[in-house]
Design a protein around this motif. Structure first.
Motif, PDB file in Angstrom:
ATOM      1  N   SER A 149      48.655  42.131  49.087  1.00  0.00           N
ATOM      2  CA  SER A 149      47.954  41.121  49.874  1.00  0.00           C
ATOM      3  C   SER A 149      46.513  41.024  49.400  1.00  0.00           C
ATOM      4  N   PHE A 150      45.852  39.909  49.752  1.00  0.00           N
ATOM      5  CA  PHE A 150      44.481  39.676  49.314  1.00  0.00           C
ATOM      6  C   PHE A 150      43.621  39.232  50.493  1.00  0.00           C
ATOM      7  N   PRO A 153      51.384  51.461  48.889  1.00  0.00           N
ATOM      8  CA  PRO A 153      49.971  51.861  48.783  1.00  0.00           C
ATOM      9  C   PRO A 153      49.401  51.847  47.378  1.00  0.00           C
ATOM     10  N   ASP A 154      50.246  51.857  46.352  1.00  0.00           N
ATOM     11  CA  ASP A 154      49.736  51.942  44.986  1.00  0.00           C
ATOM     12  C   ASP A 154      49.536  50.582  44.325  1.00  0.00           C
ATOM     13  N   VAL A 155      50.145  49.548  44.860  1.00  0.00           N
ATOM     14  CA  VAL A 155      50.170  48.265  44.159  1.00  0.00           C
ATOM     15  C   VAL A 155      48.789  47.646  44.049  1.00  0.00           C
ATOM     16  N   SER A 156      47.999  47.719  45.124  1.00  0.00           N
ATOM     17  CA  SER A 156      46.688  47.073  45.085  1.00  0.00           C
ATOM     18  C   SER A 156      45.767  47.712  44.055  1.00  0.00           C
ATOM     19  N   VAL A 157      45.793  49.041  43.959  1.00  0.00           N
ATOM     20  CA  VAL A 157      44.909  49.690  42.992  1.00  0.00           C
ATOM     21  C   VAL A 157      45.403  49.451  41.565  1.00  0.00           C
ATOM     22  N   LYS A 158      46.708  49.321  41.380  1.00  0.00           N
ATOM     23  CA  LYS A 158      47.223  48.975  40.058  1.00  0.00           C
ATOM     24  C   LYS A 158      46.793  47.562  39.666  1.00  0.00           C
ATOM     25  N   TYR A 159      46.807  46.660  40.632  1.00  0.00           N
ATOM     26  CA  TYR A 159      46.371  45.291  40.362  1.00  0.00           C
ATOM     27  C   TYR A 159      44.904  45.278  39.934  1.00  0.00           C
ATOM     28  N   MET A 160      44.055  46.006  40.656  1.00  0.00           N
ATOM     29  CA  MET A 160      42.633  46.038  40.306  1.00  0.00           C
ATOM     30  C   MET A 160      42.405  46.694  38.952  1.00  0.00           C
ATOM     31  N   GLU A 161      43.204  47.700  38.645  1.00  0.00           N
ATOM     32  CA  GLU A 161      43.096  48.326  37.325  1.00  0.00           C
ATOM     33  C   GLU A 161      43.473  47.325  36.237  1.00  0.00           C
ATOM     34  N   ALA A 162      44.477  46.477  36.520  1.00  0.00           N
ATOM     35  CA  ALA A 162      44.854  45.446  35.549  1.00  0.00           C
ATOM     36  C   ALA A 162      43.709  44.465  35.332  1.00  0.00           C
ATOM     37  N   ALA A 186      38.613  58.680  43.735  1.00  0.00           N
ATOM     38  CA  ALA A 186      37.249  58.325  44.124  1.00  0.00           C
ATOM     39  C   ALA A 186      37.123  56.826  44.347  1.00  0.00           C
ATOM     40  N   LEU A 187      37.670  56.018  43.433  1.00  0.00           N
ATOM     41  CA  LEU A 187      37.577  54.577  43.580  1.00  0.00           C
ATOM     42  C   LEU A 187      38.433  54.075  44.739  1.00  0.00           C
ATOM     43  N   GLN A 188      39.543  54.752  45.011  1.00  0.00           N
ATOM     44  CA  GLN A 188      40.341  54.382  46.172  1.00  0.00           C
ATOM     45  C   GLN A 188      39.550  54.625  47.457  1.00  0.00           C
ATOM     46  N   LEU A 189      38.800  55.719  47.511  1.00  0.00           N
ATOM     47  CA  LEU A 189      37.967  55.998  48.680  1.00  0.00           C
ATOM     48  C   LEU A 189      36.886  54.929  48.855  1.00  0.00           C
ATOM     49  N   ILE A 190      36.273  54.531  47.748  1.00  0.00           N
ATOM     50  CA  ILE A 190      35.248  53.488  47.819  1.00  0.00           C
ATOM     51  C   ILE A 190      35.850  52.190  48.350  1.00  0.00           C
ATOM     52  N   GLN A 191      37.044  51.851  47.892  1.00  0.00           N
ATOM     53  CA  GLN A 191      37.700  50.639  48.359  1.00  0.00           C
ATOM     54  C   GLN A 191      37.947  50.700  49.861  1.00  0.00           C
ATOM     55  N   ILE A 229      44.241  44.093  49.029  1.00  0.00           N
ATOM     56  CA  ILE A 229      44.316  44.904  50.239  1.00  0.00           C
ATOM     57  C   ILE A 229      45.451  45.907  50.104  1.00  0.00           C
ATOM     58  N   GLU A 230      45.156  47.152  50.387  1.00  0.00           N
ATOM     59  CA  GLU A 230      46.190  48.179  50.333  1.00  0.00           C
ATOM     60  C   GLU A 230      47.146  48.022  51.505  1.00  0.00           C
ATOM     61  N   LYS A 231      48.443  48.033  51.226  1.00  0.00           N
ATOM     62  CA  LYS A 231      49.456  47.921  52.279  1.00  0.00           C
ATOM     63  C   LYS A 231      50.153  49.273  52.451  1.00  0.00           C
ATOM     64  N   PRO A 232      50.362  49.702  53.687  1.00  0.00           N
ATOM     65  CA  PRO A 232      51.027  50.998  53.909  1.00  0.00           C
ATOM     66  C   PRO A 232      52.401  51.083  53.259  1.00  0.00           C
ATOM     67  N   SER A 233      53.085  49.936  53.174  1.00  0.00           N
ATOM     68  CA  SER A 233      54.425  49.941  52.591  1.00  0.00           C
ATOM     69  C   SER A 233      54.412  50.055  51.073  1.00  0.00           C
TER      70      SER A 233
END
Length: 295
Positions: free
Chosen positions: A24-25, A106-115, A183-188, A100-104
């Motif tokens: 989600s965004f 949790p890794d997809v949003s950070v992978k998207y930002m890394e992309a 660390a970056l996940q915490l900042i997010q 936006i990180e989704k509980p269902s």
């Protein structure tokens, strides 16, 4: 060909929070601007993707310079000093957002930002890409009967944002990207908490407790990850939120000051004027006048 100001207003009204099954965004703002003026050097705490639909200009990202002309797309990443300058009849589509990180999932949003972080900052020949065609399809055409209904905007906007890594040349699919550091996940997560609680006195101890880390650790993460102090980040977010409210609501200045967490109208006015170079009421009037002229 397009109603620029009306398109911007409609996108901001109907395509703000974009929900997906695993990704989600949160969109901070959409822009569809004819004859964009130059801006000062600044940085964001979110991603901003832009497409040049006409005219020329220059985009600077830290120490790099990129030419702007029709068909160019470019990406501003969080924490990067950037500027658009030397413009001439520059028509620009842009969107500022974060995943936006989704509980269902949790890794997809950070992978998207890394992309997105692996993408090129600047790419040309983007005009015929599927992403750009989707983007333009969401605008209100001069022939109103040819415009898509507003009910379709959230789904189309979600597809558009999800396609940005491909538009900007990320190799492979973002689902296979390596995870961001903890660390970056915490900042997010800290950023999201701050933005969700701006109406109150957000403090470093409060956010640190929410994240279950020490105050010292959180302060250090802010300094090292986005090169800003916690206090500066909160202040920037308050100004950003106030700016959007001035643009898109008719709320009194006092109400906007309260909603964005300023202790008084006087303090809000003084700080907003310091950082934007113009008092809040004058900013609102100037923005409305420019929007009318762009129609």
């Amino acid at each position: 060909m397009y109603h620029w100001s009306q398109s911007e207003e409609r996108l901001n009204r109907y395509a703000g929070r974009l929900e997906g099954e695993s990704l989600s965004f949160l969109v901070h703002y959409w822009g569809t601007v004819r004859h964009l003026t130059a801006n000062s050097i600044h940085r964001h705490s979110f991603y901003e993707i832009c497409y040049v639909d006409g005219g020329t200009g220059v985009y600077t990202d830290e120490n790099q310079t990129y030419p702007l002309y029709e068909g160019v797309a470019f990406c501003t990443r969080p924490g990067r000093l950037h500027q658009i300058k030397d413009v001439h009849d520059l028509n620009l589509l842009f969107v500022a957002f974060e995943a936006i990180e989704k509980p269902s999932a949790p890794d997809v949003s950070v992978k998207y930002m890394e992309a997105l972080d692996r993408c090129a900052v600047w790419t040309e020949h983007a005009g015929e890409s599927p992403a750009t065609q989707i983007w333009k399809s969401m605008l209100i055409r001069s022939e109103s009967d040819d415009s898509l209904p507003a009910s379709l905007l959230p789904k189309l906007a979600h597809v558009l944002l999800q396609s940005f890594p491909g538009l900007l040349g990320a190799s492979g699919s973002f689902e296979s990207a390596p995870l961001l550091s903890s660390a970056l996940q915490l900042i997010q997560k800290a950023k999201l908490y701050i933005r969700d609680n701006l109406s109150g006195p957000v403090s470093l101890p409060e956010v640190a407790a929410y994240l279950n880390v020490s105050e010292r650790q959180l302060s250090r993460l802010f300094a090292e990850s986005i090169h800003e102090s916690f206090t500066t980040m909160v202040r920037t977010e308050r100004i950003r939120a106030a700016e959007l409210l001035l643009q898109h609501t008719q709320d009194p200045i006092k109400v906007i000051a309260e909603r964005t967490g300023f202790s008084s109208v006087h303090y809000f006015t003084r700080l907003f004027t310091k950082f934007k170079g113009i008092p809040p009421a004058a900013y609102r009037a100037k923005w409305a006048l420019e929007a009318d002229q762009q129609e």
